[in-house]
Design an enzyme around this catalytic site. Structure first.
Site, PDB file in Angstrom:
ATOM      1  N   GLU A   6      11.371  11.696   5.971  1.00  0.00           N
ATOM      2  CA  GLU A   6      10.887  10.504   5.253  1.00  0.00           C
ATOM      3  C   GLU A   6      10.291  10.924   3.922  1.00  0.00           C
ATOM      4  OE1 GLU A   6       8.202   7.837   7.325  1.00  0.00           O
ATOM      5  OE2 GLU A   6       9.247   8.203   9.221  1.00  0.00           O
ATOM      6  N   GLU A  65       5.337  11.760  13.624  1.00  0.00           N
ATOM      7  CA  GLU A  65       3.956  11.840  13.114  1.00  0.00           C
ATOM      8  C   GLU A  65       2.914  11.722  14.217  1.00  0.00           C
ATOM      9  OE1 GLU A  65       3.257   9.159   9.891  1.00  0.00           O
ATOM     10  OE2 GLU A  65       4.765  10.078   8.612  1.00  0.00           O
TER      11      GLU A  65
HETATM   12  C1  BG6 Z   1       5.358   6.942   7.883  1.00  0.00           C
HETATM   13  C2  BG6 Z   1       5.971   6.305   9.086  1.00  0.00           C
HETATM   14  O1  BG6 Z   1       4.086   7.323   8.231  1.00  0.00           O
HETATM   15  O2  BG6 Z   1       5.139   6.157   6.775  1.00  0.00           O
HETATM   16  C3  BG6 Z   1       6.751   5.043   8.833  1.00  0.00           C
HETATM   17  O3  BG6 Z   1       6.699   7.219   9.838  1.00  0.00           O
HETATM   18  C4  BG6 Z   1       6.040   4.199   7.807  1.00  0.00           C
HETATM   19  O4  BG6 Z   1       6.942   4.361  10.038  1.00  0.00           O
HETATM   20  C5  BG6 Z   1       5.931   5.004   6.528  1.00  0.00           C
HETATM   21  O5  BG6 Z   1       6.618   2.959   7.564  1.00  0.00           O
HETATM   22  C6  BG6 Z   1       5.295   4.242   5.379  1.00  0.00           C
HETATM   23  O6  BG6 Z   1       4.034   3.781   5.752  1.00  0.00           O
HETATM   24  P1  BG6 Z   1       3.661   2.242   5.658  1.00  0.00           P
HETATM   25  O7  BG6 Z   1       2.329   2.146   6.281  1.00  0.00           O
HETATM   26  O8  BG6 Z   1       3.666   1.926   4.228  1.00  0.00           O
HETATM   27  O9  BG6 Z   1       4.715   1.501   6.417  1.00  0.00           O
END
Ligand code: BG6
Length: 460
Positions: A360, A161
């Site tokens: 993800e 990202e």
């Molecule tokens: C993504 C990232 O943006 O979102 C992760 O690659 C992150 O590292 C995930 O944990 C969820 O976001 P957050 O802020 O809820 O941890």
């Protein structure tokens, strides 16, 4: 184009700083995420999930789940603690044992080199990504990893990202209060990251031509807030500046005419050097990793130049707002939109014609075990089922999607919101302030996902 794997890669994701803990042992240097200020009462990176001491148990759980691939991260500061760029043997040894055990269990390691953090020593020594010295440091780090893990790691992610990575805390810019000045640095940093990324693509081809490499993008699915042509344009511009401008740099090594114009009109075009052209145009990735959690809407609105468009993007003519038609939850305040994953991945394919993998996708909930000591996360099963169905539809229609990795394999430390925000298939028994013993407890979604993998995503 990269040869697609014979079977679909069912996986799960984590990142190093969000799970490892052991932040200062065995020669690890401090990372930017280790030194940033954490609000009182919120968990930090010191212990996280204590994966550093539970790695074997975690791999056993992955094997029980039936994972084909594990999308994990390396901690740069564990492998290369400081500005001398001398590798830390104990850091490499930690990943050796982890990767060898994954392979023994038939799980493919899929490694991200850069996930929101870097050695603090590099920020202290020359300002981190603000300086071109960081490009050389990153390439050196990538080289150590490519050579050391050659033949064992065959899929690499350059940067997770870029959008968030370049605006992440700890990159020595918090002191810049003027949103325009800060935005200028963010675009300059992002340009340096793109140069580093292309050099890494190139380097891997020389060191290990059989391995594949690509970026991971936080895809932005932005709908117009209304049918007003100004809103339609705002949505298009939001996707362009928050997603495609960065992916265009990763794939084509240049900005689109509209992104270039947008940056130029606002005095945000990065400073370049003549030799950059050859680097940026000299290589392309093999695939694109897609991170997706929710969609948003864009509303045209003239306003002072600020960061309120979204927390990472400064703009003067657009506001990002939630979609009224979507169901919201405590942590998913933009709403849940599985259709958005389908829409977003189609656009990525149409623009880049590269194989894609979902790196993800997941749902955050504050959870505690029930009286029976278990976590009955039916909401997560529903979220994952609907999103997996969107991926299955893409596959059926012939889009080259070669894998799916929910975020996250185990509950992890959130990127900036502590440990109450949980995404895992496996519960980690700890609180914000008390790491306890970080016991692992399988959630209902773990058992459900096991069956999904067994049935290869059919009849969910
Ligand atoms: C993504 C990232 O943006 O979102 C992760 O690659 C992150 O590292 C995930 O944990 C969820 O976001 P957050 O802020 O809820 O941890």
């Amino acid at each position: 184009m990269m040869k697609l794997p014979e079977s679909f890669l069912w996986g799960a994701s984590t990142s190093a700083f969000q799970i490892e803990g052991a932040y200062n042992v065995d020669g690890k240097g401090l990372a930017t995420t280790d030194v940033r200020e954490v609000p009182e009462g919120m968990a930090d990176t010191k212990v996280a999930c204590d994966h550093y001491h539970h790695w074997k148990e975690d791999v056993d759980l992955m094997a029980e789940l039936g994972l084909k691939v594990y999308r994990m991260g390396f901690s740069w500061s564990r492998i290369m603690p400081d500005e001398t760029l001398v590798p830390n043997e104990k850091g490499l040894a930690f990943y050796d044992q982890l990767i060898d055990y994954l392979l023994e269990k038939g799980i493919e390691p899929f490694v991200t080199l850069y996930h929101f953090e870097c050695p603090q020593a590099l920020v202290d020594a020359f300002g981190g990504w603000k300086s071109r010295k960081m490009i050389d440091a990153y390439v050196k780090y990538a080289e150590v990893c490519f050579r050391h893990f050659k033949g064992r790691v065959t899929k690499w992610v350059t940067v997770n990202e870029q959008l968030i990575a370049t605006a992440a805390p700890g990159l020595a810019m918090e002191y810049l209060k003027d949103p325009h000045e800060r935005a200028k640095w963010i675009w300059q940093i992002s340009y340096h990251v793109s140069l580093a990324e292309h050099r890494a693509f190139d380097l891997l081809r020389t060191i290990d031509p059989d391995a594949a490499i690509g970026p991971v993008c936080a895809i932005q699915v932005v709908y117009p807030a209304s049918s007003d042509p100004e809103d339609i344009r705002a949505a298009q511009e939001a996707e362009e500046m928050m997603e495609f401008a960065l992916l265009d740099m990763s794939v084509y090594g240049e900005y689109s005419p509209s992104a270039r114009t947008w940056l130029k009109e606002r005095g945000l075009l990065p400073e370049t050097e003549t030799a950059d052209e050859a680097v940026l145009h000299g290589s392309r990735p093999d695939f694109i990793g897609v991170n997706y959690y929710f969609s948003t809407c864009a509303k045209y609105e003239q306003k002072p130049f600020d960061f309120n468009t979204s927390f990472f993007w400064a703009s003067d003519d657009c506001r990002i707002i939630p979609n009224e038609n979507l169901k919201k939850t405590e942590w998913m305040n933009m709403g849940i939109d599985p259709q958005g994953l389908y829409n977003g991945m189609r656009k990525v394919w149409e623009r880049y014609r590269l194989p894609m993998i979902v790196t993800e996708n997941g749902m955050a909930v504050s959870e505690t075990p029930d009286e029976d000591g278990r976590i009955h996360d039916t909401y997560r099963i529903e979220y994952l089922r609907d999103h997996i169905n969107a991926v299955m539809r893409l596959r059926e229609e012939g889009y080259p999607v070669f894998g799916y990795c929910p975020w996250s394999f185990i509950d992890v430390l959130s990127s900036h919101q502590g440990f109450s925000k949980r995404y895992g298939l496996v519960f980690i028994d700890r609180t914000e302030t008390d790491p306890k013993d970080c016991r692992r407890i399988k959630k209902d979604s773990f058992r459900w996902y096991h069956d999904v993998i067994e049935k290869d995503g059919r009849d969910l």
